[in-house]
Design an enzyme around this catalytic site. Structure first.
Site, PDB file in Angstrom:
ATOM      1  N   GLU A 173       0.845  -1.203   0.000  1.00  0.00           N
ATOM      2  CA  GLU A 173       0.000   0.000   0.000  1.00  0.00           C
ATOM      3  C   GLU A 173       0.878   1.250   0.000  1.00  0.00           C
ATOM      4  OE1 GLU A 173      -4.073   1.575   2.119  1.00  0.00           O
ATOM      5  OE2 GLU A 173      -2.493   0.834   3.420  1.00  0.00           O
ATOM      6  N   GLY A 232       3.394   2.222  10.863  1.00  0.00           N
ATOM      7  CA  GLY A 232       3.185   1.498  12.107  1.00  0.00           C
ATOM      8  C   GLY A 232       2.859   0.040  11.846  1.00  0.00           C
ATOM      9  N   ALA A 233       1.994  -0.187  10.840  1.00  0.00           N
ATOM     10  CA  ALA A 233       1.576  -1.548  10.507  1.00  0.00           C
ATOM     11  C   ALA A 233       0.864  -1.514   9.161  1.00  0.00           C
ATOM     12  CB  ALA A 233       0.651  -2.108  11.590  1.00  0.00           C
ATOM     13  N   MET A 234       0.588  -2.693   8.622  1.00  0.00           N
ATOM     14  CA  MET A 234      -0.120  -2.807   7.344  1.00  0.00           C
ATOM     15  C   MET A 234      -1.077  -3.981   7.409  1.00  0.00           C
ATOM     16  SD  MET A 234      -0.812  -1.838   4.357  1.00  0.00           S
ATOM     17  CE  MET A 234      -1.999  -2.703   3.333  1.00  0.00           C
ATOM     18  N   HIS A 237      -6.698  -1.485  15.359  1.00  0.00           N
ATOM     19  CA  HIS A 237      -6.823  -0.721  14.104  1.00  0.00           C
ATOM     20  C   HIS A 237      -6.654  -1.641  12.896  1.00  0.00           C
ATOM     21  CE1 HIS A 237      -6.216   3.027  11.623  1.00  0.00           C
ATOM     22  NE2 HIS A 237      -5.604   2.141  10.845  1.00  0.00           N
ATOM     23  N   GLU A 238      -5.589  -2.414  12.891  1.00  0.00           N
ATOM     24  CA  GLU A 238      -5.310  -3.265  11.724  1.00  0.00           C
ATOM     25  C   GLU A 238      -6.369  -4.346  11.554  1.00  0.00           C
ATOM     26  OE1 GLU A 238      -3.129  -2.190   9.665  1.00  0.00           O
ATOM     27  OE2 GLU A 238      -2.545  -0.662  11.120  1.00  0.00           O
ATOM     28  N   HIS A 277      -9.418  -3.155   9.818  1.00  0.00           N
ATOM     29  CA  HIS A 277      -9.242  -3.125   8.369  1.00  0.00           C
ATOM     30  C   HIS A 277      -9.609  -4.455   7.707  1.00  0.00           C
ATOM     31  CE1 HIS A 277      -7.624   0.754   7.435  1.00  0.00           C
ATOM     32  NE2 HIS A 277      -6.572   0.636   8.223  1.00  0.00           N
TER      33      HIS A 277
END
Length: 860
Positions: free
Chosen positions: A112, A246-248, A282-283, A286
């Site tokens: 991304e 931070g993360a994906m 959060h992740e 998603h």
């Protein structure tokens, strides 16, 4: 992939449908060498590509065939090669240390927004969904992960391992992921039978336990909340040692920066636990918002990020109700959104994206934090039941598809009957937010109170460029109330009359607080704030409202609003002397530190005033700091530890010359460096290790403490502990030591993902440190730009902000602007404009401070 020479080769077959006769096929490719391509129609022989070209700027490969491709289904085959780069984008490498202390390499992907094309040719757009069936050939002593479970894992006669993965669900290219290396793991099952694992570098498996527990509980919560169960058989989460973000949220294989996934249960700070919990929630949000249902195009990025940011707080608050996360949301997420959105260089939540590359500029506090804030707004308007019901309709209707914002409004309107599109359009389609002025208080015969309200566009520089309007949900709380929210009233015109009922005993309330609970991202100004200051002192206002009142006042004073000047602001701050809530103190800290930074920018001309302000701030801080102390207590709880962390940090800034403060910090430093680590006395709590380091460094006129801390850094293997050094080291007392820190940042010994942290440590240490950092950036800009040329633009953004955002004079703004005009950074153009606007706003505030009689407050 070849992790010794950092190259890879690959082949792909793509089922396509030719809708009209053509001799060419175009698809995305970047930094790939396409060696051959062919097309096999459903009927007939394969057609070889006779020419392959790549447009370097647009990252588009064109395959030209000698004959016309027939209409209908067929298979496109391509062979390609590429580099396993070191830019934390596409298919890239990162270094880790194994259980024996050996440095080794792993490979992982970050696609991304636009980097799947760096790993394989594809149609790299969110609406071009497909199923993916991945096969990796790797050294036999390594392991590989991808979005789906392994279907086959065979060591071939040649000695390599061939791993085939099950097909993915229909999904966007940016969500595909794979990782290759050596891993330890911990695992657990959800109630629904999903296998969750956390993968770590060898020897560190147990550091994934906390994140694993959060993940299992979060998946179970989301299954119920969205009423669409998590659709994959497994969820893996993995720590990547080099990671730009931070993360994906890759579907089924979520990748994280090390510090955002792994924690040492014995040493982790409360802030780090909270960070890990928030990033995981959060992740995993998603996996629904973004993965199961994806925005049609990048101009609706907020449908991914805004909702995940709201949902992370909703979920983490449900898992850890004593953390007070919605109060923290007001002071952190919403406050960040309001700061950025008060700039003329902001942008709407729904921002037009003409070229895909533009999306990199809007992964910011508007898409994330303002997006989350307007979701919180509509949650307050609809109520939780209808809010949830609408989301469930939306998920069920659009799963595996792509949507635009109006699809979500439609779902909520169907279940609630409320004009959601009308309410929300003003918040998502135009930039900025309103300032509501409360004036004209009238006490009626029945002792109700009528207030006159007026809305205007609020801008941080105090200007009013046009007459735009918002549909504002008006919520209030008043003296004598039970603290519950009023019914929602919508204000869509310029002005409005609001009637507040009489309080208990039929008495007219002496104060009314608008935007109760801070559910709406706006500012409020009162013609007389003194009754609310009294409500602050008596704690009659809840913590969200105490924090919100203060943050609004600070923003108004900076903007030069007639209703709140610097003297009025500091007078209001004085009402918080008895404050005990950690999150409200966090807001106080942002005001005190902001005021301090701006006064420092004035230089010698304001030295006496600045000194008086520092003494006044210390006097405000010390009673609560003394009550909280420096030592952890059994009854602290999460918020108690956060409060102590904030107060020690404030003492590092405002009391660093106080003999008692210096002595306490020095004692903790001595114990930490001189007592064996196994002794509990040797541990400085991670919650405030950075300010302790800063106090000692600042008060050491030699290089002894600096050298000791750098020697300590060389022994560290966990990034969370390295970050303590990064954030503190710039406080070293001399210009020569600060220069050493800056040279360290560009020496190549700090990971690319972290090298800007020490830059911020130097720039934030003093006016001299800020100037030194700015000069160093100019001297080394060509090298830094080359270093980050192919990396995420967010890294250059961070370097620029850390290097110059602390200035507060028009002269500096002009100097910085001229430099970037001569040395343009197109991918950071928006961030540079926003930073310059912030500097000029601070310059205006500095002038207003110096013209006001703040001595009447700080010397009283």
């Amino acid at each position: 992939p070849d992790l010794e020479n950092f190259v890879f080769s690959g082949s792909e077959t793509v089922a396509v449908n030719v809708v009209s006769p053509t001799i060419q096929i175009k698809l995305h490719a970047r930094e790939l060498y396409l060696s051959e391509a062919s097309f096999k129609p459903a009927q007939g022989d394969a057609l070889e590509a006779v020419e392959i070209s790549v447009h370097l700027k647009d990252h588009v490969a064109t395959l030209i065939f000698a004959d016309i491709l027939p209409v209908g289904k067929g298979v496109l085959s391509i062979k390609f090669r590429g580099e396993i780069n070191n830019q934390m984008a596409g298919f890239y490498r990162s270094q880790y240390v194994d259980a024996q202390g050996n440095k080794k390499w792993m490979g992982s992907t970050q696609f991304e927004a636009l980097d799947a094309r760096r790993a394989f040719p594809c149609w790299d757009e969110p609406a071009r969904k497909a199923t993916f069936k991945l096969t990796l050939t790797i050294p036999k002593d390594l392991e590989a992960l991808s979005n789906m479970p392994q279907a086959d894992n065979i060591i071939q006669a040649s000695g390599v391992r061939r791993i085939q993965f099950l097909p993915t669900p229909r999904m966007s290219t940016y969500l595909l992921c794979w990782c290759v290396g050596e891993f330890d793991s911990v695992s657990a099952l959800t109630k629904g039978g999903v296998l969750c694992k956390v993968f770590t570098p060898p020897g560190r498996g147990e550091s994934g336990r906390f994140a694993l527990d959060v993940a299992v509980r979060t998946l179970e919560l989301y299954d119920d909340f969205f009423r669409v169960p998590y659709p994959l058989p497994k969820l893996d989460m993995i720590a990547i040692m080099d990671f730009a973000m931070g993360a994906m949220e890759n579907w089924g294989l979520v990748t994280y920066r090390e510090v955002d996934l792994l924690i040492d249960e014995a040493k982790a700070s409360s802030a780090q636990r909270q960070r890990v919990a928030s990033v995981v929630t959060h992740e995993l949000a998603h996996q629904w918002f973004g993965n199961l249902v994806t925005m049609e195009w990048w101009d609706d990025l907020w449908l991914n990020e805004g909702f995940a940011s709201w949902t992370q707080t909703f979920a983490a608050d449900a898992l850890f109700p004593d953390w007070g996360l919605w109060t923290q949301f007001v002071c952190d997420d919403q406050s960040a959104a309001l700061r950025l959105d008060a700039l003329k260089t902001s942008h709407p939540i729904q921002v037009p994206i003409k070229r895909a590359e533009e999306v990199e500029e809007v992964f910011d506090a508007i898409s994330y934090c303002k997006g989350a804030s307007v979701v919180r707004l509509i949650h307050a308007v609809l109520g939780h039941a209808k809010f949830q019901e609408g989301l469930q309709v939306y998920m069920e209707r659009h799963q595996y598809g792509n949507t635009e914002t109006f699809h979500l409004w439609r779902a909520w309107e169907e279940v609630s009957g409320k004009p959601v599109a009308q309410i929300m359009g003003s918040w998502t389609e135009q930039m900025g937010y309103p300032l509501v002025t409360v004036a004209g208080r009238t006490v009626n015969a029945d002792q109700s109170v009528t207030l006159s309200l007026e809305q205007r566009w609020f801008l941080g520089d105090g200007s009013e460029p046009d007459d735009r309007l918002w549909t504002i949900p008006i919520l209030f709380t008043a003296e004598g109330g039970d603290g519950s929210l009023s019914d929602v009233v919508l204000m869509s015109d310029r002005t409005m009359k609001l009637t507040v009922p009489a309080g208990p005993g039929g008495k007219a309330p002496t104060w009314v607080k608008l935007n109760a609970g801070q559910h709406v991202p706006m500012r409020v100004v009162y013609d007389d704030v003194r009754p609310l200051a009294a409500a602050v002192r008596s704690m009659a206002l809840g913590p969200e409202d105490r924090a919100g009142l203060l943050l609004d006042a600070y923003a108004l004073a900076k903007a030069g609003h007639a209703g709140m000047d610097a003297v009025s602001l500091l007078t209001l701050v004085g009402a918080y002397g008895g404050e005990t809530h950690a999150t409200v103190w966090d807001s106080l800290a942002s005001v005190l530190l902001g005021f301090d930074k701006i006064l420092l920018a004035a230089g010698p001309s304001a030295q006496a005033t600045h000194g008086a302000f520092v003494a006044w701030a210390a006097k405000l801080i010390q009673p609560t700091a003394a009550a909280v102390g420096w030592e952890d207590r059994p009854d602290d709880g999460h918020l108690g530890k956060l409060l102590r962390s904030t107060l020690v940090a404030l003492q590092a800034r405002f009391c660093s010359g106080d003999p008692d403060v210096v002595a306490t910090a020095q004692r903790m430093w001595n114990d930490f460096f001189e007592v064996p680590e196994g002794n509990p006395a040797a541990q400085i709590p991670a919650d405030y290790k950075v300010p302790v380091f800063k106090i000692v460094l600042k008060n050491d006129p030699t290089s002894a403490a600096f050298d000791m801390l750098m020697k300590h850094y060389d022994t560290l293997t966990v990034n969370a502990e390295r970050k303590h050094v990064y954030h503190a080291i710039g406080a070293a007392s001399s210009a020569a030591l600060k220069r050493r820190v800056l040279e360290w940042t560009t020496s190549g010994t700090i990971k690319m993902q972290d090298f800007f942290y020490p830059i911020g440590s130097v720039s934030g240490s003093s006016p001299e440190g800020l100037q030194q950092t700015w000069e160093y950036l100019q001297e080394n800009f060509a090298n830094i730009r080359a270093f980050l040329a192919k990396a995420s633009p967010s890294l250059m953004d961070a370097v620029i902000v850390y290097s110059v955002a602390g200035f507060a004079t028009d002269e500096k703004a002009a100097e910085i602007e001229a430099f970037f005009q001569a040395n343009p950074v197109p991918s950071s153009a928006r961030k540079i404009s926003q930073t310059l606007e912030g500097i000029r706003t601070n310059a205006k505030f500095l002038r207003s401070i110096l013209s006001a009689d703040i001595d009447s407050v700080v010397r009283a």
